[in-house]
Design a protein around this motif. Structure first.
Motif, mmCIF file in Angstrom:
data_model
loop_
_atom_site.group_PDB
_atom_site.id
_atom_site.type_symbol
_atom_site.label_atom_id
_atom_site.label_comp_id
_atom_site.label_asym_id
_atom_site.label_seq_id
_atom_site.Cartn_x
_atom_site.Cartn_y
_atom_site.Cartn_z
ATOM 1 N N ARG A 39 57.985 66.240 36.870
ATOM 2 C CA ARG A 39 56.790 66.886 37.403
ATOM 3 C C ARG A 39 56.780 66.770 38.923
ATOM 4 N NH1 ARG A 39 52.503 64.614 36.834
ATOM 5 N NH2 ARG A 39 53.204 62.535 36.240
ATOM 6 N N VAL A 40 56.393 67.856 39.594
ATOM 7 C CA VAL A 40 56.327 67.878 41.052
ATOM 8 C C VAL A 40 54.976 68.452 41.461
ATOM 9 C CG1 VAL A 40 57.425 68.623 43.188
ATOM 10 C CG2 VAL A 40 58.818 68.298 41.128
ATOM 11 N N ASN A 41 54.224 67.687 42.239
ATOM 12 C CA ASN A 41 52.901 68.118 42.691
ATOM 13 C C ASN A 41 52.722 67.779 44.169
ATOM 14 O OD1 ASN A 41 51.451 68.952 40.067
ATOM 15 N ND2 ASN A 41 52.298 66.945 39.535
ATOM 16 N N ALA A 42 51.677 68.339 44.749
ATOM 17 C CA ALA A 42 51.367 68.065 46.151
ATOM 18 C C ALA A 42 49.906 67.686 46.299
ATOM 19 C CB ALA A 42 51.673 69.285 47.021
ATOM 20 N N VAL A 43 49.631 66.842 47.276
ATOM 21 C CA VAL A 43 48.263 66.498 47.659
ATOM 22 C C VAL A 43 47.955 67.180 48.979
ATOM 23 C CG1 VAL A 43 46.670 64.637 48.227
ATOM 24 C CG2 VAL A 43 48.431 64.276 46.498
ATOM 25 N N CYS A 44 46.783 67.802 49.064
ATOM 26 C CA CYS A 44 46.334 68.488 50.277
ATOM 27 C C CYS A 44 45.046 67.841 50.781
ATOM 28 C CB CYS A 44 46.075 69.962 49.997
ATOM 29 S SG CYS A 44 47.497 71.023 50.140
ATOM 30 N N PRO A 45 45.136 66.818 51.600
ATOM 31 C CA PRO A 45 43.909 66.240 52.155
ATOM 32 C C PRO A 45 43.397 67.060 53.337
ATOM 33 C CG PRO A 45 45.781 64.716 52.223
ATOM 34 C CD PRO A 45 46.317 66.079 52.011
ATOM 35 N N GLY A 46 42.129 66.856 53.645
ATOM 36 C CA GLY A 46 41.598 67.274 54.926
ATOM 37 C C GLY A 46 41.748 66.102 55.885
ATOM 38 N N PHE A 47 40.789 65.919 56.781
ATOM 39 C CA PHE A 47 40.853 64.773 57.681
ATOM 40 C C PHE A 47 40.684 63.478 56.895
ATOM 41 C CE2 PHE A 47 39.957 67.495 61.476
ATOM 42 C CZ PHE A 47 41.027 67.052 62.240
ATOM 43 N N ILE A 48 41.478 62.476 57.261
ATOM 44 C CA ILE A 48 41.413 61.144 56.671
ATOM 45 C C ILE A 48 41.214 60.159 57.822
ATOM 46 C CG2 ILE A 48 42.541 59.525 55.089
ATOM 47 C CD1 ILE A 48 44.596 61.809 54.570
ATOM 48 N N ARG A 49 40.492 59.112 57.569
ATOM 49 C CA ARG A 49 40.274 58.121 58.631
ATOM 50 C C ARG A 49 41.517 57.243 58.751
ATOM 51 N NH1 ARG A 49 35.572 56.235 61.222
ATOM 52 N NH2 ARG A 49 34.284 57.545 59.877
ATOM 53 N N THR A 50 42.505 57.739 59.483
ATOM 54 C CA THR A 50 43.776 57.044 59.678
ATOM 55 C C THR A 50 44.195 57.183 61.140
ATOM 56 O OG1 THR A 50 45.150 59.001 59.256
ATOM 57 C CG2 THR A 50 44.522 57.659 57.339
ATOM 58 N N PRO A 51 45.188 56.398 61.581
ATOM 59 C CA PRO A 51 45.706 56.566 62.936
ATOM 60 C C PRO A 51 46.216 57.977 63.216
ATOM 61 C CG PRO A 51 46.435 54.480 62.038
ATOM 62 C CD PRO A 51 45.762 55.207 60.915
ATOM 63 N N LEU A 52 46.715 58.677 62.175
ATOM 64 C CA LEU A 52 47.203 60.038 62.363
ATOM 65 C C LEU A 52 46.094 60.971 62.823
ATOM 66 C CD1 LEU A 52 49.637 61.980 62.018
ATOM 67 C CD2 LEU A 52 48.849 62.388 59.685
ATOM 68 N N ALA A 53 44.901 60.766 62.289
ATOM 69 C CA ALA A 53 43.766 61.634 62.644
ATOM 70 C C ALA A 53 43.119 61.237 63.961
ATOM 71 C CB ALA A 53 42.718 61.601 61.533
ATOM 72 N N GLU A 54 43.333 60.000 64.392
ATOM 73 C CA GLU A 54 42.564 59.507 65.525
ATOM 74 C C GLU A 54 42.906 60.193 66.839
ATOM 75 O OE1 GLU A 54 42.214 55.318 65.850
ATOM 76 O OE2 GLU A 54 41.133 55.138 63.947
ATOM 77 N N GLY A 55 44.127 60.756 66.934
ATOM 78 C CA GLY A 55 44.455 61.507 68.145
ATOM 79 C C GLY A 55 43.539 62.709 68.300
ATOM 80 N N SER A 56 43.374 63.471 67.216
ATOM 81 C CA SER A 56 42.478 64.626 67.253
ATOM 82 C C SER A 56 41.039 64.192 67.486
ATOM 83 C CB SER A 56 42.568 65.399 65.932
ATOM 84 O OG SER A 56 43.861 65.914 65.739
ATOM 85 N N MET A 57 40.638 63.116 66.816
ATOM 86 C CA MET A 57 39.259 62.655 66.942
ATOM 87 C C MET A 57 38.969 62.101 68.339
ATOM 88 S SD MET A 57 37.792 63.480 64.246
ATOM 89 C CE MET A 57 38.472 64.253 62.785
ATOM 90 N N ALA A 58 39.960 61.422 68.907
ATOM 91 C CA ALA A 58 39.776 60.894 70.264
ATOM 92 C C ALA A 58 39.621 62.036 71.264
ATOM 93 C CB ALA A 58 40.953 60.011 70.641
ATOM 94 N N HIS A 59 40.390 63.101 71.069
ATOM 95 C CA HIS A 59 40.269 64.278 71.946
ATOM 96 C C HIS A 59 38.881 64.890 71.818
ATOM 97 C CE1 HIS A 59 41.280 68.014 74.005
ATOM 98 N NE2 HIS A 59 40.782 68.669 72.963
#
Length: 265
Positions: free
Chosen positions: A176-196
């Motif tokens: 089985r092969v599936n994908a997850v599609c999150p929106g914004f998550i409170r992680t270091p990856l998102a913090e660049g956009s949020m800091a801007h």
């Protein structure tokens, strides 16, 4: 036909030093799995391995030979693989102008090609176990991503297409092969956009997260553990009839017609 266990017993998590990757590693260990974890960040990976008892395999996920070695070692040390969860990714900026060509290619390497390499190396092991592959897309793959994210958006859309093709091709082999599609998550990856956003609007980081979710039905961004739970479900036998699916976990944001938000009270 080989059927995967109710909970995966042997799992490889890529991008494991990141917020969602580390949360997924912890969740699978809580569920009783033996895990191997990989990431380019050796220091954070080592800390996670010490915490979870996982096998740390530091590597650059965009290097095909390195990915081959990681999968081979993980399968050898764990005695096979029941689940592979690819959470690696990076929000690499850049638009469509010629000056952003390098950024565009880098975004594809990190967010798409690494997952493609991983799938190619892992699938023979998953065929042997009747296992599950979970790839990591984004709502940016369904609708336009944030400004200046051409490569990221293109890569995440391609992950969705890759997921569906792999599900079609490997379903007859029991994978089985599936994908997850999150929106914004409170992680270091998102913090660049949020800091801007916070700097631009003169608000705090928490206020920036809240502003980004102002028109999301649940009115908040996700926590890493919530996305880890989605990954754990798709990797498990509880999702035994689920393949080729794109699980959107964004609080309902992608369900909203942007032209209607003016009517929100």
């Amino acid at each position: 036909m080989v059927h995967s266990p109710r909970r995966p017993e042997r799992a490889l998590i890529t991008g494991a030093a990141g917020g969602v990757g580390s949360a997924t590693a912890r969740r699978l260990v809580e569920d009783g799995a033996k895990i191997a974890i990989t990431d380019i960040d050796e220091t954070r990976l080592a800390k996670l391995a010490e915490e979870t008892g996982g096998l740390a395999l530091p590597a650059d996920g965009t290097d095909r030979e390195a990915v081959r070695n990681v999968v081979a070692r993980a399968a050898a040390e764990l005695g096979g693989l029941d689940a592979v969860i690819a959470t690696q990714g990076a929000a690499i900026g850049g638009g469509a102008s010629p000056k952003h060509v390098d950024s565009y290619h880098r975004a594809l390497d990190v967010n798409l090609h690494g997952s493609f390499y991983l799938a190619g190396e892992a699938l023979p092991h998953l065929v042997a176990s009747g296992g599950s592959l979970v790839l990591f897309a984004s709502t940016a793959g369904l609708i336009a991503g944030p400004p200046g994210a051409a490569g990221y958006t293109a890569a995440k859309a391609a992950i969705i297409g890759l997921t569906k093709w792999l599900a079609r091709d490997f379903g007859p082999k029991g994978v089985r092969v599936n994908a997850v599609c999150p929106g914004f998550i409170r992680t270091p990856l998102a913090e660049g956009s949020m800091a801007h956003l916070a700097q631009r609007e003169g608000i705090t980081l928490d206020e920036a997260y809240a502003a980004s979710a102002a028109h999301v039905p649940l009115r908040r961004v996700a926590e890493p553990e919530e996305i880890a739970a989605c990954c754990a479900f798709l990797a498990s036998g509880d999702a035994s009839m689920v393949t080729g699916h794109v699980l959107v976990a964004d609080g309902g944001g992608a369900a909203v017609d942007a032209s209607t938000v003016v009517f929100d009270s």
